[in-house]
Design an enzyme around this catalytic site. Structure first.
Site, PDB file in Angstrom:
ATOM      1  N   TYR A  26     -56.345  -4.752 -27.037  1.00 36.77           N
ATOM      2  CA  TYR A  26     -57.116  -5.837 -26.411  1.00 36.77           C
ATOM      3  C   TYR A  26     -57.341  -5.542 -24.929  1.00 36.77           C
ATOM      4  O   TYR A  26     -56.762  -4.624 -24.368  1.00 36.77           O
ATOM      5  CB  TYR A  26     -56.344  -7.160 -26.545  1.00 36.77           C
ATOM      6  CG  TYR A  26     -54.968  -7.100 -25.922  1.00 36.77           C
ATOM      7  CD1 TYR A  26     -54.792  -7.354 -24.570  1.00 36.77           C
ATOM      8  CD2 TYR A  26     -53.851  -6.739 -26.677  1.00 36.77           C
ATOM      9  CE1 TYR A  26     -53.534  -7.260 -23.991  1.00 36.77           C
ATOM     10  CE2 TYR A  26     -52.594  -6.646 -26.104  1.00 36.77           C
ATOM     11  CZ  TYR A  26     -52.440  -6.904 -24.759  1.00 36.77           C
ATOM     12  OH  TYR A  26     -51.212  -6.797 -24.186  1.00 36.77           O
ATOM     13  N   GLU A  74     -26.962  -4.982  -4.784  1.00 29.05           N
ATOM     14  CA  GLU A  74     -26.323  -6.286  -5.032  1.00 29.05           C
ATOM     15  C   GLU A  74     -26.797  -6.905  -6.347  1.00 29.05           C
ATOM     16  O   GLU A  74     -27.128  -8.081  -6.423  1.00 29.05           O
ATOM     17  CB  GLU A  74     -26.560  -7.230  -3.848  1.00 29.05           C
ATOM     18  CG  GLU A  74     -25.932  -6.673  -2.588  1.00 29.05           C
ATOM     19  CD  GLU A  74     -26.104  -7.555  -1.359  1.00 29.05           C
ATOM     20  OE1 GLU A  74     -26.780  -8.584  -1.454  1.00 29.05           O
ATOM     21  OE2 GLU A  74     -25.556  -7.168  -0.317  1.00 29.05           O
ATOM     22  N   LYS A 115     -38.204  -7.450 -18.526  1.00 29.29           N
ATOM     23  CA  LYS A 115     -38.893  -7.147 -19.785  1.00 29.29           C
ATOM     24  C   LYS A 115     -38.146  -6.000 -20.452  1.00 29.29           C
ATOM     25  O   LYS A 115     -37.931  -4.955 -19.834  1.00 29.29           O
ATOM     26  CB  LYS A 115     -40.357  -6.762 -19.527  1.00 29.29           C
ATOM     27  CG  LYS A 115     -41.144  -6.575 -20.810  1.00 29.29           C
ATOM     28  CD  LYS A 115     -42.635  -6.403 -20.593  1.00 29.29           C
ATOM     29  CE  LYS A 115     -43.339  -6.214 -21.927  1.00 29.29           C
ATOM     30  NZ  LYS A 115     -44.783  -5.971 -21.787  1.00 29.29           N
ATOM     31  N   THR A 155     -51.934 -10.756 -20.806  1.00 27.15           N
ATOM     32  CA  THR A 155     -52.241 -10.772 -22.239  1.00 27.15           C
ATOM     33  C   THR A 155     -52.468 -12.197 -22.735  1.00 27.15           C
ATOM     34  O   THR A 155     -53.239 -12.430 -23.665  1.00 27.15           O
ATOM     35  CB  THR A 155     -51.081 -10.118 -23.022  1.00 27.15           C
ATOM     36  OG1 THR A 155     -51.046  -8.738 -22.665  1.00 27.15           O
ATOM     37  CG2 THR A 155     -51.252 -10.225 -24.521  1.00 27.15           C
ATOM     38  N   THR A 189     -47.019  -9.895 -18.827  1.00 30.26           N
ATOM     39  CA  THR A 189     -45.576  -9.658 -18.973  1.00 30.26           C
ATOM     40  C   THR A 189     -45.097  -8.422 -18.200  1.00 30.26           C
ATOM     41  O   THR A 189     -43.927  -8.319 -17.875  1.00 30.26           O
ATOM     42  CB  THR A 189     -45.208  -9.452 -20.464  1.00 30.26           C
ATOM     43  OG1 THR A 189     -45.921  -8.316 -20.961  1.00 30.26           O
ATOM     44  CG2 THR A 189     -45.508 -10.678 -21.294  1.00 30.26           C
ATOM     45  N   ASP A 190     -46.051  -7.483 -17.928  1.00 32.85           N
ATOM     46  CA  ASP A 190     -45.598  -6.172 -17.449  1.00 32.85           C
ATOM     47  C   ASP A 190     -44.922  -6.189 -16.082  1.00 32.85           C
ATOM     48  O   ASP A 190     -43.980  -5.426 -15.850  1.00 32.85           O
ATOM     49  CB  ASP A 190     -46.769  -5.174 -17.471  1.00 32.85           C
ATOM     50  CG  ASP A 190     -47.084  -4.733 -18.904  1.00 32.85           C
ATOM     51  OD1 ASP A 190     -46.215  -4.930 -19.780  1.00 32.85           O
ATOM     52  OD2 ASP A 190     -48.178  -4.207 -19.147  1.00 32.85           O
ATOM     53  N   SER A 200     -51.452  -7.411 -15.320  1.00 36.23           N
ATOM     54  CA  SER A 200     -50.412  -7.429 -14.279  1.00 36.23           C
ATOM     55  C   SER A 200     -49.884  -6.058 -13.905  1.00 36.23           C
ATOM     56  O   SER A 200     -49.211  -5.912 -12.898  1.00 36.23           O
ATOM     57  CB  SER A 200     -49.270  -8.377 -14.658  1.00 36.23           C
ATOM     58  OG  SER A 200     -48.357  -7.757 -15.539  1.00 36.23           O
TER      59      SER A 200
HETATM   60  C1  SIN Z   1     -50.172  -7.641 -18.427  1.00 36.06           C
HETATM   61  O1  SIN Z   1     -49.024  -7.485 -18.020  1.00 36.06           O
HETATM   62  O2  SIN Z   1     -51.057  -8.206 -17.768  1.00 36.06           O
HETATM   63  C2  SIN Z   1     -50.576  -7.092 -19.772  1.00 36.06           C
HETATM   64  C3  SIN Z   1     -49.461  -7.060 -20.734  1.00 36.06           C
HETATM   65  C4  SIN Z   1     -48.921  -8.409 -21.104  1.00 36.06           C
HETATM   66  O3  SIN Z   1     -49.220  -9.452 -20.531  1.00 36.06           O
HETATM   67  O4  SIN Z   1     -48.119  -8.429 -22.078  1.00 36.06           O
END
Ligand code: SIN
Length: 319
Positions: free
Chosen positions: A28, A299, A165, A14, A94-95, A61
């Protein structure tokens, strides 16, 4: 002293996303803006010292592949070995950021900082969070004494071991759970609360060499995650075993308990040579082992990280 180089590797996400309207923070397309274009929008970055950039991948991701991981590990290891490089920043979605962070820490165990930077809003947003996150990530990479793989988001530094996350929308989308963050970045300065991830670069070279050659996803051991829940059965385990699965991580209830029908199938799979690991599906805490447990626990690793750890274990046992 002249600042050394920071290498910025782009992989998409993102942070590199584009929406049709600036007010749209969710509709997006990820991974549209190149790493050089992202950096050009943050003049303060260049003022901090020399930067080198490379676009290693350009993807959302959620679609992360083992081939990209192999490439990323190879490029990280290449740049870490150069004395003029102080640290590495990787822009990432982030994913699956926590999986990549864990993978890189487990494989590279770097004595220099490798910092994952991300964003919850696309680059085209009215108030994008990516530029500040990237600037903060470079501050971490330039910090004397920083080491290991960490993630920086919303001014917080998380270790690769603990980062998770926890929110699909808020800008402060990550948590380090019970362990708490390594520290905070405040106006370019670090306020540290605990130690950096451990470095053990000696062992890492062999692992990276192995992985760098594994460019096809089929080269990797098949490890799947299944979950224990009300009404669970052993059917999925049996189907996966029939397909030749090599490892299973069960996202177990509470302190690693598993529905009796699923547990019976898992024990049978384990007796048949499948590696089985229990992680808790609780967001915080870890499985506390009881004497005589037949199925190993993770663990303290979450199910997705336990899967990566099990894949790496299976790879090591091949050599
Ligand atoms: C991604 O993980 O590539 C899309 C979502 C994000 O980055 O928040």
């Amino acid at each position: 002293m002249t600042p050394r180089q920071i290498v910025i590797l782009g992989t998409g996400g993102t942070i590199a996303g584009r929406a049709a309207r600036p007010a749209d923070n969710i509709g997006y397309t990820a991974a549209q803006v190149g790493i050089d274009q992202l950096l050009a929008a943050i003049p303060a970055l260049a003022e901090s010292g020399p930067l080198v950039t490379e676009q290693v991948a350009q993807l959302d991701s959620k679609d992360m592949s083992f081939a990209v991981w192999a490439q990323l590990a190879a490029r990280v290891s290449h740049f870490l070995a150069r004395p003029e490089v102080q640290g590495i920043v990787i822009t990432h979605g982030t994913d699956t950021l926590e999986e990549t962070a864990y993978f890189l820490q487990a494989v590279c165990q770097p004595a220099k900082p490798v910092v994952l930077a991300c964003a919850m809003r696309p680059a085209t947003a009215l108030a994008p969070d990516g530029p500040q996150n990237l600037l903060d990530a470079v501050s971490v990479a330039r910090h004397a004494g920083a080491q290991g793989v960490v993630a920086v988001c919303a001014g917080t530094i998380h270790s690769a071991w603990d980062v998770q996350k926890i929110h699909p929308y808020r800008l402060d989308a990550f948590s380090s759970g019970d362990a708490g963050p390594i520290g905070y970045v405040e106006e370019g300065r670090l306020r540290l609360l605990r130690n950096w991830p451990l470095a053990q670069s000696g062992q890492a070279q062999a692992a990276i060499k192995n992985i760098a050659n594994m460019l096809s996803d089929d080269d990797w051991p098949r490890v799947e995650i299944i979950m224990s829940y009300a009404g669970a059965s052993g059917a999925i385990v049996e189907a996966l075993q029939a397909q030749g699965v090599q490892g299973l991580v069960v996202a177990a209830t509470g302190n690693g308990t598993v529905h009796c029908a699923l547990e019976a199938a898992l024990r049978q799979a384990q007796a048949g040579g499948v590696k089985v690991v229990r992680a808790t599906r609780c967001a915080n805490g870890r499985v506390l082992p009881l004497p005589g447990s037949v199925l190993a626990d993770s663990e303290g690793l979450s199910p997705v990280k336990a899967r990566v750890a099990l894949m790496l274990d299976l790879l090591r046992s091949r050599t």
